[in-house]
Design an enzyme around this catalytic site. Sequence first.
Site, PDB file in Angstrom:
ATOM      1  N   SER A 128     -34.179  53.459  55.282  1.00  0.00           N
ATOM      2  CA  SER A 128     -33.993  53.679  56.714  1.00  0.00           C
ATOM      3  C   SER A 128     -33.107  52.569  57.252  1.00  0.00           C
ATOM      4  O   SER A 128     -32.811  51.590  56.559  1.00  0.00           O
ATOM      5  CB  SER A 128     -35.335  53.716  57.450  1.00  0.00           C
ATOM      6  OG  SER A 128     -36.005  52.478  57.329  1.00  0.00           O
ATOM      7  N   SER A 129     -32.686  52.699  58.502  1.00  0.00           N
ATOM      8  CA  SER A 129     -31.766  51.713  59.067  1.00  0.00           C
ATOM      9  C   SER A 129     -32.015  51.565  60.557  1.00  0.00           C
ATOM     10  O   SER A 129     -32.657  52.403  61.187  1.00  0.00           O
ATOM     11  CB  SER A 129     -30.305  52.119  58.805  1.00  0.00           C
ATOM     12  OG  SER A 129     -30.073  53.446  59.247  1.00  0.00           O
ATOM     13  N   GLY A 155     -32.973  60.855  45.535  1.00  0.00           N
ATOM     14  CA  GLY A 155     -33.357  62.084  44.877  1.00  0.00           C
ATOM     15  C   GLY A 155     -32.206  63.062  44.838  1.00  0.00           C
ATOM     16  O   GLY A 155     -31.147  62.842  45.437  1.00  0.00           O
ATOM     17  N   LYS A 213     -38.331  68.328  57.513  1.00  0.00           N
ATOM     18  CA  LYS A 213     -39.541  67.503  57.536  1.00  0.00           C
ATOM     19  C   LYS A 213     -40.791  68.369  57.679  1.00  0.00           C
ATOM     20  O   LYS A 213     -41.799  68.156  56.993  1.00  0.00           O
ATOM     21  CB  LYS A 213     -39.454  66.506  58.689  1.00  0.00           C
ATOM     22  CG  LYS A 213     -40.482  65.381  58.638  1.00  0.00           C
ATOM     23  CD  LYS A 213     -40.426  64.541  59.904  1.00  0.00           C
ATOM     24  CE  LYS A 213     -39.036  64.033  60.208  1.00  0.00           C
ATOM     25  NZ  LYS A 213     -38.959  63.288  61.486  1.00  0.00           N
ATOM     26  N   ALA A 255     -31.982  61.756  53.404  1.00  0.00           N
ATOM     27  CA  ALA A 255     -32.249  61.338  52.023  1.00  0.00           C
ATOM     28  C   ALA A 255     -31.009  61.301  51.136  1.00  0.00           C
ATOM     29  O   ALA A 255     -31.103  61.516  49.920  1.00  0.00           O
ATOM     30  CB  ALA A 255     -33.292  62.266  51.399  1.00  0.00           C
ATOM     31  N   LYS A 291     -34.801  48.701  54.802  1.00  0.00           N
ATOM     32  CA  LYS A 291     -34.330  48.855  56.185  1.00  0.00           C
ATOM     33  C   LYS A 291     -33.021  48.078  56.262  1.00  0.00           C
ATOM     34  O   LYS A 291     -32.965  46.889  55.937  1.00  0.00           O
ATOM     35  CB  LYS A 291     -35.353  48.281  57.165  1.00  0.00           C
ATOM     36  CG  LYS A 291     -35.045  48.563  58.648  1.00  0.00           C
ATOM     37  CD  LYS A 291     -35.315  50.007  59.003  1.00  0.00           C
ATOM     38  CE  LYS A 291     -35.112  50.283  60.491  1.00  0.00           C
ATOM     39  NZ  LYS A 291     -36.173  49.689  61.334  1.00  0.00           N
ATOM     40  N   SER A 343     -40.214  61.620  55.183  1.00  0.00           N
ATOM     41  CA  SER A 343     -39.078  61.064  55.914  1.00  0.00           C
ATOM     42  C   SER A 343     -37.802  61.790  55.499  1.00  0.00           C
ATOM     43  O   SER A 343     -37.666  62.213  54.348  1.00  0.00           O
ATOM     44  CB  SER A 343     -38.962  59.563  55.608  1.00  0.00           C
ATOM     45  OG  SER A 343     -37.814  59.006  56.200  1.00  0.00           O
TER      46      SER A 343
END
Length: 364
Positions: free
Chosen positions: A225-226, A349, A323, A345, A158, A342
């Site tokens: 995430s952020s 990946g 999603k 991305a 995060k 989630s």
Amino acid sequence: MAIEVAKVELKTVQDASGLEACIARGQFAADEVIAVIGKTEGNGGVNDFTRILADQAFRRALQKHGKRSEAEIAAIPMVWSGGCDGVITPHATIFARNAKRGPASKSRLAIGTAMSAELSPEDIGRPAMVEKVAAAVKAAMRAAGIDDPSDVHYVQTKTPLLTIESVREAQSRGHEVACEVHDSMGVSNGTAALGIALALGEIKLPRAEQICRDLDLYSSVASCSSGVELTQAQVVLLGNNAGAGGRYRIGHGVMRDALDMDGIYDAVRNAGLDLPARPRAEDLEGRLVNCFIKCEADRGGTLRGRRQIMLDDSDVHHHRHAKAAVGGVAAAAIGDPAVFVSVDAMHQGPQGGGPVIAIVDAGE
């Protein structure tokens, strides 16, 4: 120290009864809980308050049933991903640590956490952030007792994003930021993923012009995430460690695109379960605890040669399309709609796909 893992359903936005049931039956004590990763039923956007409500409910339950202080409970990493599009069921995966030890001959799930050095607004989207996140990932490896990067299978971060106020603060010191405020969530996530990849030897330090542009650079174990509440990178790292004790192992694979069900089964195999050449959900025999998947729409607007409209739809954001689609594929693969999916991305990946992490019950 052994890790215990439990997946519980959220019956309402503020439901922590699954957590309380685990405590009541002695699966783990409230004071042994060290992390939570969950899906909530909001819109998944900036104003998704279901994440806050779920977070508050779980922390209240830990305070009610344990002896830790409010400050200690507030420091427990809880990653809530909003948006249960399609068939995804709201749920949480709970991680607890107990005093059990295991034989050195058996490699089992271990967890380490760390916080990075302060990240300035001008670091986001630039090599400085990559290096600071990489240093924190290495610290989390040490905390987990893991020496070999190949034993790391999941790194959840995060990180900060930009606000109007933080941009002005940077400019007051004579610095310009790397992106616009509304782009900073994806840029922060992508930059963090490159830091993870650098720490684990998946890539070399990228040049500034490669960050969030050269999508051939990625980590196969990153989930990023952020948020506005941080000024550092929070790192939760999961891997396997000989002698850690417990019943659980973790592994990872990669979905090459939104339909790549084989990537999910590859992650399960990598965690230690034997599967037939063409597996079905029944072959898991109830030993899969959960899968954690990152995904996003293919920027080329195609899927296996067929035209897609995710990026053209003005009514439904492409994050929600992706999603829901990947959630459906994953639910079919594992036979359970309570699966963590989630979006956003970048550098997590391959482009159009994403990492898959599986935690399995390996037995005593």
